[in-house]
Design an enzyme around this catalytic site. Structure first.
Site, PDB file in Angstrom:
ATOM      1  N   SER A 169       0.644  -1.213  -0.113  1.00 32.89           N
ATOM      2  CA  SER A 169       0.028  -0.002   0.083  1.00 32.89           C
ATOM      3  C   SER A 169       0.609   1.373   0.076  1.00 32.89           C
ATOM      4  O   SER A 169       0.151   2.148  -0.698  1.00 32.89           O
ATOM      5  CB  SER A 169      -0.985   0.053   1.378  1.00 32.89           C
ATOM      6  OG  SER A 169      -1.860  -1.200   1.196  1.00 32.89           O
ATOM      7  N   PRO A 180       3.071   4.608  -0.622  1.00 35.88           N
ATOM      8  CA  PRO A 180       2.544   5.572   0.399  1.00 35.88           C
ATOM      9  C   PRO A 180       1.059   5.678   0.510  1.00 35.88           C
ATOM     10  O   PRO A 180       0.625   6.609   1.259  1.00 35.88           O
ATOM     11  CB  PRO A 180       3.137   6.837  -0.281  1.00 35.88           C
ATOM     12  CG  PRO A 180       3.527   6.518  -1.701  1.00 35.88           C
ATOM     13  CD  PRO A 180       3.643   5.088  -1.859  1.00 35.88           C
ATOM     14  N   GLY A 181       0.341   4.990  -0.334  1.00 34.56           N
ATOM     15  CA  GLY A 181      -1.065   5.079  -0.182  1.00 34.56           C
ATOM     16  C   GLY A 181      -2.156   5.856  -0.906  1.00 34.56           C
ATOM     17  O   GLY A 181      -3.200   5.844  -0.720  1.00 34.56           O
ATOM     18  N   GLU A 205       1.423  -3.125   4.550  1.00 36.31           N
ATOM     19  CA  GLU A 205       2.658  -2.504   3.891  1.00 36.31           C
ATOM     20  C   GLU A 205       4.103  -3.061   4.859  1.00 36.31           C
ATOM     21  O   GLU A 205       3.615  -3.325   5.970  1.00 36.31           O
ATOM     22  CB  GLU A 205       2.768  -1.137   4.193  1.00 36.31           C
ATOM     23  CG  GLU A 205       4.226  -0.620   4.048  1.00 36.31           C
ATOM     24  CD  GLU A 205       4.728  -0.915   2.582  1.00 36.31           C
ATOM     25  OE1 GLU A 205       4.071  -0.530   1.685  1.00 36.31           O
ATOM     26  OE2 GLU A 205       5.979  -1.267   2.432  1.00 36.31           O
ATOM     27  N   ASP A 227       4.204  -8.363   5.984  1.00 38.36           N
ATOM     28  CA  ASP A 227       4.448  -9.002   4.746  1.00 38.36           C
ATOM     29  C   ASP A 227       3.163  -9.697   4.224  1.00 38.36           C
ATOM     30  O   ASP A 227       2.633 -10.617   4.662  1.00 38.36           O
ATOM     31  CB  ASP A 227       5.895  -9.748   4.813  1.00 38.36           C
ATOM     32  CG  ASP A 227       6.087 -10.253   3.481  1.00 38.36           C
ATOM     33  OD1 ASP A 227       5.160 -10.235   2.389  1.00 38.36           O
ATOM     34  OD2 ASP A 227       7.297 -10.384   3.488  1.00 38.36           O
ATOM     35  N   ASP A 278       0.105  -3.891  -6.374  1.00 37.50           N
ATOM     36  CA  ASP A 278       1.026  -2.885  -6.841  1.00 37.50           C
ATOM     37  C   ASP A 278       2.329  -3.084  -6.256  1.00 37.50           C
ATOM     38  O   ASP A 278       2.800  -2.159  -5.585  1.00 37.50           O
ATOM     39  CB  ASP A 278       0.404  -1.428  -6.576  1.00 37.50           C
ATOM     40  CG  ASP A 278       0.936  -0.210  -7.164  1.00 37.50           C
ATOM     41  OD1 ASP A 278       1.439  -0.603  -8.404  1.00 37.50           O
ATOM     42  OD2 ASP A 278       1.383   0.757  -6.626  1.00 37.50           O
ATOM     43  N   CYS A 333       4.875   0.318 -12.472  1.00 38.95           N
ATOM     44  CA  CYS A 333       5.049   1.679 -13.105  1.00 38.95           C
ATOM     45  C   CYS A 333       6.341   1.274 -13.896  1.00 38.95           C
ATOM     46  O   CYS A 333       7.603   2.004 -13.926  1.00 38.95           O
ATOM     47  CB  CYS A 333       5.306   2.690 -12.155  1.00 38.95           C
ATOM     48  SG  CYS A 333       6.267   2.472 -10.761  1.00 38.95           S
TER      49      CYS A 333
HETATM   50  C1  LIG Z   1       4.975   0.458  -5.666  1.00 40.84           C
HETATM   51  S1  LIG Z   1       4.630   0.468  -4.043  1.00 40.84           S
HETATM   52  C2  LIG Z   1       2.969   0.788  -3.755  1.00 40.84           C
HETATM   53  C3  LIG Z   1       2.479   2.273  -3.917  1.00 40.84           C
HETATM   54  C4  LIG Z   1       1.113   2.334  -3.542  1.00 40.84           C
HETATM   55  N1  LIG Z   1       0.362   1.281  -4.220  1.00 40.84           N
HETATM   56  C5  LIG Z   1       0.566   3.708  -3.954  1.00 40.84           C
HETATM   57  O1  LIG Z   1      -0.062   3.852  -5.137  1.00 40.84           O
HETATM   58  O2  LIG Z   1       1.070   4.590  -3.106  1.00 40.84           O
HETATM   59  C6  LIG Z   1       5.063  -1.021  -3.611  1.00 40.84           C
HETATM   60  C7  LIG Z   1       5.020  -1.016  -1.903  1.00 40.84           C
HETATM   61  O3  LIG Z   1       4.772  -2.285  -1.576  1.00 40.84           O
HETATM   62  C8  LIG Z   1       5.454  -2.858  -0.382  1.00 40.84           C
HETATM   63  N2  LIG Z   1       5.786  -4.100  -0.158  1.00 40.84           N
HETATM   64  C9  LIG Z   1       6.655  -4.926  -1.242  1.00 40.84           C
HETATM   65  N3  LIG Z   1       6.711  -6.347  -0.934  1.00 40.84           N
HETATM   66  C10 LIG Z   1       5.668  -6.206  -0.150  1.00 40.84           C
HETATM   67  C11 LIG Z   1       4.839  -7.433   0.726  1.00 40.84           C
HETATM   68  N4  LIG Z   1       5.423  -8.633   0.432  1.00 40.84           N
HETATM   69  N5  LIG Z   1       4.250  -7.199   1.558  1.00 40.84           N
HETATM   70  C12 LIG Z   1       3.944  -5.886   1.877  1.00 40.84           C
HETATM   71  N6  LIG Z   1       4.182  -4.960   1.382  1.00 40.84           N
HETATM   72  C13 LIG Z   1       5.107  -5.097   0.261  1.00 40.84           C
HETATM   73  C14 LIG Z   1       6.855  -1.802  -0.853  1.00 40.84           C
HETATM   74  O4  LIG Z   1       7.596  -1.559   0.569  1.00 40.84           O
HETATM   75  C15 LIG Z   1       6.116  -0.481  -1.125  1.00 40.84           C
HETATM   76  O5  LIG Z   1       5.864   0.461  -0.269  1.00 40.84           O
END
Ligand SMILES: C[S@@+](CC[C@H](N)C(=O)[O-])C[C@H]1O[C@@H](n2cnc3c(N)ncnc32)[C@H](O)[C@@H]1O
Length: 541
Positions: A263, A265-266, A295, A329, A347, A416
């Site tokens: 999620s 930065p959200g 997250e 996680d 995402d 992205c």
């Molecule tokens: C691309 S960013 C997400 C951006 C978000 N969807 C937004 O629009 O603001 C990916 C995020 O997923 C988190 N992440 C990666 N692997 C993860 C996992 N296995 N479980 C939870 N979070 C995870 C990362 O730390 C990062 O903050």
């Protein structure tokens, strides 16, 4: 003023040592905006300026003047002044001579007011002696390279064009204001709505034809918008067009149980919450649907919670929000613990290669080729290939885990990235996974995935599976076409696929039962019946 150049040179050194991004290097300074601007320019002209400095032999002849050392430590045991002088060699460099020369040289040659520092500041005095030789070196370079102006020696011109084409997108945050309220505010403040392709001035805006509640402004309107009460009160969220696609495509009903797997930065999480709120008859204090937002990163989790609270998306008594953040996680979740979840956004972390204004291109002169060419002897893979392979494996794992959520009906996957290894290839492998087969996952047809969006998947990356290309969405970084006029289909490079579940040929529990040895205990049968009933209820919901 001299301090400003020292700060900028220090930041430049950090970027060139690959310690951080351009933005991060500038952000630690109080005047970060100014430092960032000089950093971008010094990097963009770096090759040309270094060649000119070399031609004029500035660094060879004047290295000492441009090497900025940290002031000696102040303590009770401070050494007498003369002794300090003797120890000068041991003092730490604050900024390298090269970085110092680059930032000063930029202002000397490209700023009408020249170097903004005291007339007697030694680095300024020293560099000004070389002004004409540096200028003539640049002119020679310009002629040799067949450029019309010295300014054309700037690298990344294409990227600048792309950024200029990308409108400043804002999303109306229905958790804080209605569309009518935002439009009324804009009208009151002399903003006028124009046709989608005609955003000519900073007081004009257009409405997206693809995503509801999304407005496009001239990129130069950004700083004015950031100062409005509309922004401060979170009536609007600055969010790129492409980044609004996933929640818009997932489109959960007001009462759905939703998971955002990754999620922070959200922005997408709060978009989901806003969509659900706009559909609901929910009033303050009444709970309906819910978004569980995972997250795993501690720092990013804090940002997520702060952001959700600011835009009114956090589930708290007496607020509009319905998001419950969890620092966890996603891969450690047990899908059967989420038996009511029907919609999911996925995402995950990716290479970020589609983000136009990441400014990484400023360093590309040296880095990209090197990256492509560094082939590991053992595997024959370049660094980039290895990174993309690892990211692809991780992204596939995340989708396969999502597929196991028993009542899930829809998963929107996005990145992205511009690389097929993270996009079409991951989607195709997910469709061929054991989980897709067992639970009946397929791609939603184009008609359900913003059919009006013109750019679909890359057919070359889909091989035989041409329908995959048709059903997914791609966004070309900076939009299609050329020129530097803001264009309402211009956004960051992005990819979206929407998976939907149709009834499996054989339900997993029947399989489990078939596979069980005859003579199961009555206890086990009862348990299975209970689970089956639960699953049916969830599917009906
Ligand atoms: C691309 S960013 C997400 C951006 C978000 N969807 C937004 O629009 O603001 C990916 C995020 O997923 C988190 N992440 C990666 N692997 C993860 C996992 N296995 N479980 C939870 N979070 C995870 C990362 O730390 C990062 O903050």
């Amino acid at each position: 003023m001299a301090d400003f150049y020292i700060r900028s040179a220090t930041a430049l050194d950090r970027v060139l040592r690959d310690e951080c991004s351009v933005k991060a290097a500038a952000s630690v300074h109080a005047d970060s905006g100014r430092v960032l601007a000089l950093l971008i320019n010094a990097l963009a002209y770096r090759s040309a300026l270094l060649a000119a400095l070399d031609a004029a032999r500035v660094l060879k002849l004047e290295a000492k003047v441009f090497t900025i050392l940290a002031p000696p430590p102040k303590s009770k045991n401070d050494k007498p002044k003369q002794k300090q002088k003797a120890d000068k060699k041991e003092l730490k460099e604050v900024a390298s001579a090269e970085a110092m020369c680059l930032v000063l040289c930029h202002d000397l040659l490209f700023q009408s007011r020249g170097i903004q520092a005291s007339k007697t500041w030694p680095p300024k005095v020293a560099l000004e002696k070389y002004r004409s030789s540096l200028h003539s070196a640049l002119v020679k370079m310009q002629i040799r390279q067949g450029k019309a102006r010295i300014q054309d020696l700037r690298s990344g011109a294409l990227y600048h064009e792309m950024t200029a084409r990308m409108p400043r997108w804002i999303r109306i945050n229905s958790l804080r204001a209605t569309r009518d309220e935002v439009l009324a505010w804009l009208a009151e403040h002399s903003y006028t709505q124009v046709e989608t392709d005609g955003i000519g001035g900073v007081k004009e805006f257009a409405v997206s034809r693809h995503v509801q509640g999304l407005l496009a402004f001239h990129p130069k309107a950004t700083s004015a918008l950031l100062q409005t009460e509309m922004y401060r009160d979170n009536w609007i969220v600055m969010q790129d067009l492409a980044s609004c696609f996933p929640a818009y495509i997932l489109d959960p009903p007001a009462d759905a149980q939703v998971v955002d797997a990754t999620s922070a930065p959200g922005n997408k999480t709060s978009h989901l919450s806003a969509i659900m709120f706009a559909k609901s008859s929910r009033r303050i204090g009444q709970s309906e649907g819910k978004v569980v937002a995972f997250e795993r990163d501690a720092v990013r989790y804090k940002t997520l919670v702060k952001r959700l609270a600011a835009v009114g998306a956090l589930a708290k008594d007496g607020t509009t929000g319905n998001v419950v953040p969890e620092r966890r996680d996603f891969l450690t979740t047990n899908p059967t613990d989420f038996g009511e979840v029907t919609h999911m956004l996925l995402d995950p972390s990716c290479s970020g290669s589609g983000i136009v204004n990441r400014l990484d291109f400023l360093k590309e002169d040296d880095d990209v080729d090197e990256l492509e060419d560094t082939v590991a002897a053992e595997t024959g893979e370049t660094k980039l290939q290895r990174r993309l392979r690892q990211l692809g494996e991780f992204q596939l794992l995340m989708i396969r885990h999502a597929f196991k959520f028993p009542a899930l009906r829809k998963v929107v996957y996005s990145t992205c990235s511009v690389h097929a290894q993270e996009n079409e290839s991951v989607v195709i492998r997910a469709l061929h996974s054991e989980e897709a087969d067992k639970f009946g996952w397929r791609l939603a047809p184009r008609s359900e995935v913003i059919p009006t969006w013109p750019v679909r998947g890359d057919p070359d990356a889909c091989g035989e599976e041409k329908d995959v290309a048709e059903n997914v969405i791609r966004c070309i970084p900076g939009g299609k076409g050329e020129g530097d006029k803001p264009h309402v289909e211009a956004c960051n490079g992005f990819f979206v696929a929407c998976f939907v579940k149709h009834a499996p040929t054989k339900r997993p529990l029947e399989e489990e039962q078939d596979a069980a040895p005859t003579g199961n205990s009555a206890n086990r049968k009862k348990k299975l019946q209970k689970r089956r009933q639960k699953q049916r209820l969830a599917q009906q919901a």
